[in-house]
Scaffold this motif. Sequence first.
Motif, PDB file in Angstrom:
ATOM      1  N   ILE A   1      31.298 -69.383  40.237  1.00 55.60           N
ATOM      2  CA  ILE A   1      30.411 -70.468  39.843  1.00 55.60           C
ATOM      3  C   ILE A   1      29.141 -70.479  40.691  1.00 55.60           C
ATOM      4  O   ILE A   1      29.086 -69.889  41.762  1.00 55.60           O
ATOM      5  N   THR A   2      28.114 -71.143  40.177  1.00 53.83           N
ATOM      6  CA  THR A   2      26.854 -71.269  40.911  1.00 53.83           C
ATOM      7  C   THR A   2      26.985 -72.402  41.942  1.00 53.83           C
ATOM      8  O   THR A   2      27.867 -73.264  41.828  1.00 53.83           O
ATOM      9  N   PRO A   3      26.114 -72.425  42.946  1.00 57.52           N
ATOM     10  CA  PRO A   3      26.137 -73.542  43.903  1.00 57.52           C
ATOM     11  C   PRO A   3      25.953 -74.890  43.194  1.00 57.52           C
ATOM     12  O   PRO A   3      26.567 -75.880  43.584  1.00 57.52           O
TER      13      PRO A   3
ATOM     14  N   GLU B   1      26.929 -75.725  40.146  1.00 56.92           N
ATOM     15  CA  GLU B   1      28.192 -76.092  39.502  1.00 56.92           C
ATOM     16  C   GLU B   1      29.204 -76.547  40.556  1.00 56.92           C
ATOM     17  O   GLU B   1      29.943 -77.519  40.351  1.00 56.92           O
TER      18      GLU B   1
ATOM     19  N   TYR C   1      14.448 -70.510  46.733  1.00 58.63           N
ATOM     20  CA  TYR C   1      15.690 -70.577  45.956  1.00 58.63           C
ATOM     21  C   TYR C   1      15.493 -71.412  44.689  1.00 58.63           C
ATOM     22  O   TYR C   1      15.884 -71.005  43.595  1.00 58.63           O
TER      23      TYR C   1
ATOM     24  N   THR D   1      22.000 -67.281  35.096  1.00 59.99           N
ATOM     25  CA  THR D   1      23.414 -67.150  35.417  1.00 59.99           C
ATOM     26  C   THR D   1      24.160 -68.356  34.852  1.00 59.99           C
ATOM     27  O   THR D   1      23.751 -69.490  35.066  1.00 59.99           O
ATOM     28  N   ALA D   2      25.217 -68.106  34.129  1.00 59.42           N
ATOM     29  CA  ALA D   2      26.019 -69.210  33.611  1.00 59.42           C
ATOM     30  C   ALA D   2      26.625 -69.962  34.783  1.00 59.42           C
ATOM     31  O   ALA D   2      26.876 -69.377  35.839  1.00 59.42           O
ATOM     32  N   ASN D   3      26.855 -71.241  34.608  1.00 62.82           N
ATOM     33  CA  ASN D   3      27.431 -72.030  35.696  1.00 62.82           C
ATOM     34  C   ASN D   3      28.790 -71.500  36.118  1.00 62.82           C
ATOM     35  O   ASN D   3      29.162 -71.592  37.262  1.00 62.82           O
ATOM     36  N   GLU D   4      29.525 -70.962  35.147  1.00 61.02           N
ATOM     37  CA  GLU D   4      30.811 -70.353  35.493  1.00 61.02           C
ATOM     38  C   GLU D   4      30.981 -69.063  34.726  1.00 61.02           C
ATOM     39  O   GLU D   4      30.691 -68.992  33.534  1.00 61.02           O
ATOM     40  N   THR D   5      31.401 -68.039  35.429  1.00 57.09           N
ATOM     41  CA  THR D   5      31.731 -66.783  34.769  1.00 57.09           C
ATOM     42  C   THR D   5      33.075 -66.328  35.316  1.00 57.09           C
ATOM     43  O   THR D   5      33.476 -66.722  36.405  1.00 57.09           O
TER      44      THR D   5
END
Lengths: 238, 238
Positions: free
Chosen positions: A84-86, A88, B148, B157-161
Amino acid sequence: LIEPQLGENIGTAARAMLNCGLIDLRLVRPRDGWPNRKARAAAAGADSVIDQARLFSTTAEAIADLTHIFATTARHRDMVKPVITPHEAAVRLRTGDARGEACGLIFGRERTGLTNDDSVRAEALITVPLNPRYSSLNLAQAVLLIGYEWYIAADETANETLPLGDGRLATSGEFQEFFDHLDRELETADFYKVDAMRPAMRRNLRNIFQRAGLTDQEVRTLRGVVARLSSKRGGSGR
Amino acid sequence: LIEPQLGENIGTAARAMLNCGLIDLRLVRPRDGWPNRKARAAAAGADSVIDQARLFSTTAEAIADLTHIFATTARHRDMVKPVITPHEAAVRLRTGDARGEACGLIFGRERTGLTNDDSVRAEALITVPLNPRYSSLNLAQAVLLIGYEWYIAADETANETLPLGDGRLATSGEFQEFFDHLDRELETADFYKVDAMRPAMRRNLRNIFQRAGLTDQEVRTLRGVVARLSSKRGGSGR
């Protein structure tokens, strides 16, 4: 922090935490033991975080009371686990927190990062999206970026504010008086040469000053400017 | 960077820039001159940014070709100028860039920050929302946070992959075969003691595995687990 090596990095990580309002630092097997003088020196101003830091001998003990654990890693491992991204992560941390579910972030040792045995304890891995050709961050930077996302997830700072100090924005009436003053002087100075153009020129001028969002003080300043310029030319002086 | 003092800070700022895909570094009156050995040493890996850095003797010259300028400052000055968040700055930088309008960020010297004479050149001031009781950032950290935000403003980038490496998610058919296998063994083992409860228990169990989002390899692993557990008990073995 799992097996942090340099005391300096523990100190700068503590600073980054406090920057973001985070204070519960847990250390698992820091290489040079604990307490650590270099950590304290590097923490400058974030002593409270260092003072409250707790020492654990295993990752399992350090996270035993937490419900949600996220692991930070720059590398994708041979592990089927959501990444996940920071942002999220911040949303999930805030959501967990709102439900009274304690949340934690685990960071691995400098350079080598988290072992698979530690990463597997997390419900998701956090990867910071950065330039794929140059994405290396030091420990404090990783703490700062993820802490920042956590902080702003609850921050209600407006995207834009106009700080006025002790001043205030001019009222519409004050603005109109200034603009009428300017307009009179421009008439006197024969600025509006072509009658047919007057309305459009006046609108354009007004838009310039309107857009600026003037304070009462600035309106007075501008009136002074207009008066001064006109007096030089022998204007109406009003 | 206006009047940066320590070479190390120029180097770490260059690294933070490259982390975020930014490469056009401009230096105004660096205290220790330019080039600077310490800057290069601290830039480790971001040499390209150091190599291309340009030196200017005034802020005005350094920004002359830019259309949008944002100034970073932790302090609110006695100046009526919009203050925006890093996120808002990122959106404006991206918008300007899309219109072909060159954009730049100015950072002041360590500790003292930007002078009012430099801040006034910017169309807005950026303040990073951080813990108001402890918000001090070093130069590289400030560059990193704002860079950033700029980077992720275009990041998709998807929030979750779920990274699968060489693997793939199991098909519904594969999942069903596994679940049927498990179900048969549970029947044999008399797991579903009360007939009336069977549908609900089966649904609950299925949900557990369904939620996991299994890969084909994991389905095979789980079938092995079921087979192994059943064989110890002398199960159906199918």
